[in-house]
Each structure stands twice: as C-alpha cells, then as structure tokens.
Design a protein around this motif. Sequence first.
Motif, PDB file in Angstrom:
ATOM      1  N   LYS A   9       0.814  -1.222   0.000  1.00  0.00           N
ATOM      2  CA  LYS A   9       0.000   0.000   0.000  1.00  0.00           C
ATOM      3  C   LYS A   9       0.840   1.260   0.000  1.00  0.00           C
ATOM      4  O   LYS A   9       0.654   2.145  -0.832  1.00  0.00           O
ATOM      5  CB  LYS A   9      -0.923   0.015   1.231  1.00  0.00           C
ATOM      6  N   CYS A  10       1.786   1.344   0.940  1.00  0.00           N
ATOM      7  CA  CYS A  10       2.567   2.577   1.056  1.00  0.00           C
ATOM      8  C   CYS A  10       4.044   2.362   0.748  1.00  0.00           C
ATOM      9  O   CYS A  10       4.835   3.298   0.820  1.00  0.00           O
ATOM     10  CB  CYS A  10       2.410   3.174   2.459  1.00  0.00           C
ATOM     11  N   SER A  12       6.300   0.987   2.357  1.00  0.00           N
ATOM     12  CA  SER A  12       7.209   1.061   3.492  1.00  0.00           C
ATOM     13  C   SER A  12       8.034  -0.217   3.563  1.00  0.00           C
ATOM     14  O   SER A  12       7.546  -1.305   3.283  1.00  0.00           O
ATOM     15  CB  SER A  12       6.420   1.227   4.787  1.00  0.00           C
ATOM     16  N   GLU A  26       3.413   1.502   9.309  1.00  0.00           N
ATOM     17  CA  GLU A  26       3.204   2.905   8.918  1.00  0.00           C
ATOM     18  C   GLU A  26       1.781   3.205   8.496  1.00  0.00           C
ATOM     19  O   GLU A  26       1.250   4.272   8.789  1.00  0.00           O
ATOM     20  CB  GLU A  26       4.182   3.271   7.806  1.00  0.00           C
ATOM     21  N   CYS A  27       1.156   2.259   7.758  1.00  0.00           N
ATOM     22  CA  CYS A  27      -0.230   2.515   7.355  1.00  0.00           C
ATOM     23  C   CYS A  27      -1.186   1.476   7.929  1.00  0.00           C
ATOM     24  O   CYS A  27      -2.372   1.468   7.619  1.00  0.00           O
ATOM     25  CB  CYS A  27      -0.342   2.536   5.828  1.00  0.00           C
ATOM     26  N   HIS A  29      -1.559  -1.533   7.277  1.00  0.00           N
ATOM     27  CA  HIS A  29      -2.061  -2.507   6.303  1.00  0.00           C
ATOM     28  C   HIS A  29      -1.582  -3.899   6.699  1.00  0.00           C
ATOM     29  O   HIS A  29      -0.440  -4.094   7.095  1.00  0.00           O
ATOM     30  CB  HIS A  29      -1.557  -2.143   4.906  1.00  0.00           C
TER      31      HIS A  29
END
Length: 115
Positions: A9-10, A12, A26-27, A29
Amino acid sequence: MSTLPACPKCHSEYTYEDGTQLVCPECAHEWSADASGETPAAEGDKVIKDSVGNVLQDGDTVTVIKDLKVKGSSLVVKVGTKVKGIRLCDGDHDIDCKIDGIGAMKLKSEFVRKV
Ligand SMILES: [Zn+2]
C-alpha cells in the motif's frame, strides 16, 4: 533473517511478520504473506482429466472419442471402444491400458471420456 516484502500500500520497508500475516507499521495494512503464489501441487499428485474434464483414476473405464492409430501397426482403435481398468502414468500419453484385440498400449487422456 529473511527479507520481507515492502508494504503493497505505502511501500514502506518496515514491515514485520505477525503469524502468517505481514503487517505494515506505517499505514497499518495487513496482508497474507503467501498470497503471492499458490502452493504448487506436489509431485505425483498430477490430476489427469478426460476430454470433458472428468478426473480420471486408476481402474476407471473410458471410451475412446476418436479413431486412434496404434503406433507401429496398421491397427486402429475405433471411436467408442471401451477401455477397462486404465492405469494413469506420466508422459505425453498418460494412460496405460489394455485393449481387446490390440493389447497393451498408451492413450492420451484428451482422447477418452470416462464412462
Ligand atoms: Zn504500509
């Protein structure tokens, strides 16, 4: 240490494993670590199907769906010939069988249909 995939997703890199899940701090997910590929079938577990998709097994009776020339002879296995007690094997021709009047031979599963 195994390299974990980045968060889908991000992106990371600080992902970590939680059981069978991967988690991104971080997100937040979460995703399944083995979602990227199905487990390949074990060797010897090959599924052999007939011309219409029925799964064939040792000992099945099938009929031949088209005239098949017997390699190295002038004999022809006629369409509709019943073949009892097939045995599955590996290879291009994946069925071992014995046909009345012809003898032991190999067939392709795509040219038979389970009875
Ligand atoms: Zn993330």
